[in-house]
Design an enzyme around this catalytic site. Sequence first.
Site, PDB file in Angstrom:
ATOM      1  N   SER A 251       0.858  -1.170   0.000  1.00 34.43           N
ATOM      2  CA  SER A 251       0.000   0.000   0.000  1.00 34.43           C
ATOM      3  C   SER A 251       0.904   1.232   0.000  1.00 34.43           C
ATOM      4  O   SER A 251       2.124   1.114   0.058  1.00 34.43           O
ATOM      5  CB  SER A 251      -0.886   0.012   1.241  1.00 34.43           C
ATOM      6  OG  SER A 251      -0.070   0.250   2.376  1.00 34.43           O
ATOM      7  N   LYS A 252       0.288   2.376  -0.039  1.00 31.68           N
ATOM      8  CA  LYS A 252       1.049   3.630  -0.065  1.00 31.68           C
ATOM      9  C   LYS A 252       2.070   3.699   1.057  1.00 31.68           C
ATOM     10  O   LYS A 252       3.203   4.123   0.886  1.00 31.68           O
ATOM     11  CB  LYS A 252       0.100   4.810   0.066  1.00 31.68           C
ATOM     12  CG  LYS A 252      -0.156   5.469  -1.259  1.00 31.68           C
ATOM     13  CD  LYS A 252      -0.619   6.881  -1.072  1.00 31.68           C
ATOM     14  CE  LYS A 252      -0.295   7.653  -2.335  1.00 31.68           C
ATOM     15  NZ  LYS A 252      -1.310   8.475  -2.831  1.00 31.68           N
ATOM     16  N   ARG A 253       1.627   3.254   2.207  1.00 32.18           N
ATOM     17  CA  ARG A 253       2.464   3.259   3.404  1.00 32.18           C
ATOM     18  C   ARG A 253       3.787   2.509   3.178  1.00 32.18           C
ATOM     19  O   ARG A 253       4.801   2.816   3.776  1.00 32.18           O
ATOM     20  CB  ARG A 253       1.627   2.597   4.497  1.00 32.18           C
ATOM     21  CG  ARG A 253       2.225   2.363   5.822  1.00 32.18           C
ATOM     22  CD  ARG A 253       1.122   1.929   6.789  1.00 32.18           C
ATOM     23  NE  ARG A 253       0.475   0.679   6.361  1.00 32.18           N
ATOM     24  CZ  ARG A 253       0.925  -0.533   6.650  1.00 32.18           C
ATOM     25  NH1 ARG A 253       2.018  -0.674   7.349  1.00 32.18           N
ATOM     26  NH2 ARG A 253       0.281  -1.601   6.241  1.00 32.18           N
TER      27      ARG A 253
END
Length: 491
Positions: A251-253
């Site tokens: 994910s973006k994280r």
Amino acid sequence: MGATPSDPQVVTRFAPSPTGFLHIGGARTALFNLLFARHHGGRFLLRIEDTDRARSTQAAVDAILDGMRWLALDWDGEPVMQFERAPRHAAVAHALLASGHAYRCFATADELEAMRAAQRAAKQPLRYDGRWRDRDPAQGGDAPFVVRFRAPRDGSTTITDRVQGDVTVANAELDDMVLLRSDGSPTYMLAVVVDDHDMGVTHVIRGDDHLNNAFRQLALIRALDASGGGWPDPVYAHIPLIHGSDGAKLSKRHGALGVDAYRDELGMLPEAVDNYLLKLGWGHGDDEFIDRAQATEWFDLAGIGRGPARFDLRKLEHVNGHYIRLADDARLVDLLVPRVERLLDRPLGEAGRALLHRGMGELKLRATDLNMLAAASLFYLRARPIPMDAAAQKLLDDPVARPVVAAVRAALDGTPWQAAAIEAAVRGVAEAQGLKLGKVAQPLRAAVTGSGTSPGLFEVLELLGRDEALGRLDDVIASPAAPASGQGSVA
Ligand code: GLU
């Protein structure tokens, strides 16, 4: 190693949907397709799957092309724009209608919702029940209809996937998918099959989130082959998706950014991103650094792992550091100038550029990204008096620091401006004062670089040039000394 097998029949493609940036997973898929095609002397094509008109944007198309160019994911020919091919997709659907492999379904949205509600209540899988499969379409009259695929119901379909192995699904699990919507527009499933065929794609290499689609697509391909011939099964290779270093889906994280962010924000070199992506899910022994030529020679589908790959930014930085060290100094300067100018908030000018270039050979040995490299090079370019970081300030707060710097300043006055001669002069000062070289070099480094660490001090002095270097020493000598201990500390 043997010569690259030449099989011009091999055609691969990358088929992104332009609904956002080119993300790292997509770039890896494209890279694998490219390498496989190049390894076999075949072709690598690009298809923009822009049939979702509400979500596709020109900005996303541009971002994908830009990211691919940056990573040298060079496709052959013009990109195929899927939406433009809608008439061809519709024609194929109509041919399937004519050959009996597809049929008109007049079920209304309400009717289908009631069907699904009943399936939910009965805890059955939700799938179209084939209510129009064997009905006379004349019963539909003038009502709107969709065109559905008459999928095989008996037996099973096995895909011999080059990554996943044999995967089998009972045909009864695949319902009659829609090929044309009631407005006549083709569905994604139809478009992919027709485009892959028309583009001559032999190998479909893509994320394993598409494995389920492959069964439906293959059934459609076989129906088309049965009704006219010339629709061979493609070879499938479904690659496990990328996960974050904690094992969760990327994910973006975790760094699931657009590739432009790796370039612009994280300061990565494209060959480093390519090398890292190659290693992410594909292996060749313990080899860590594999350039494009080597990758092209070695790449095969057998080397793709079956488990999800874990994205690790630290590893990417490590690979990036390697490629920064290998990179040509002039190229690094070009990449650094805009970053440095942003940090200094002024244009660099020719002299600054030249200085950066001369310092690059040493500077690049220590950086793992271009931001770090830009920050580490600033001391060369700062206007006097240069700022001191905390470590430099502490070194200069030592009461002997300024006298030592002053002694070096005096010794350097008549010294030829060359690293070895500068070093000899500094050593002379240390000896004359009965100090270890470090005791002289450290405050000197602080005065010259504004920091406690730097590339080789004598080379730095030489590169800065006599006037600038001595000027920096003068600035320190003239600056107010730290208050004597005890007075300045605030409790
Ligand atoms: N357009 C699809 C995607 O972006 C890929 C379809 C395919 O590779 O077959 O996920």
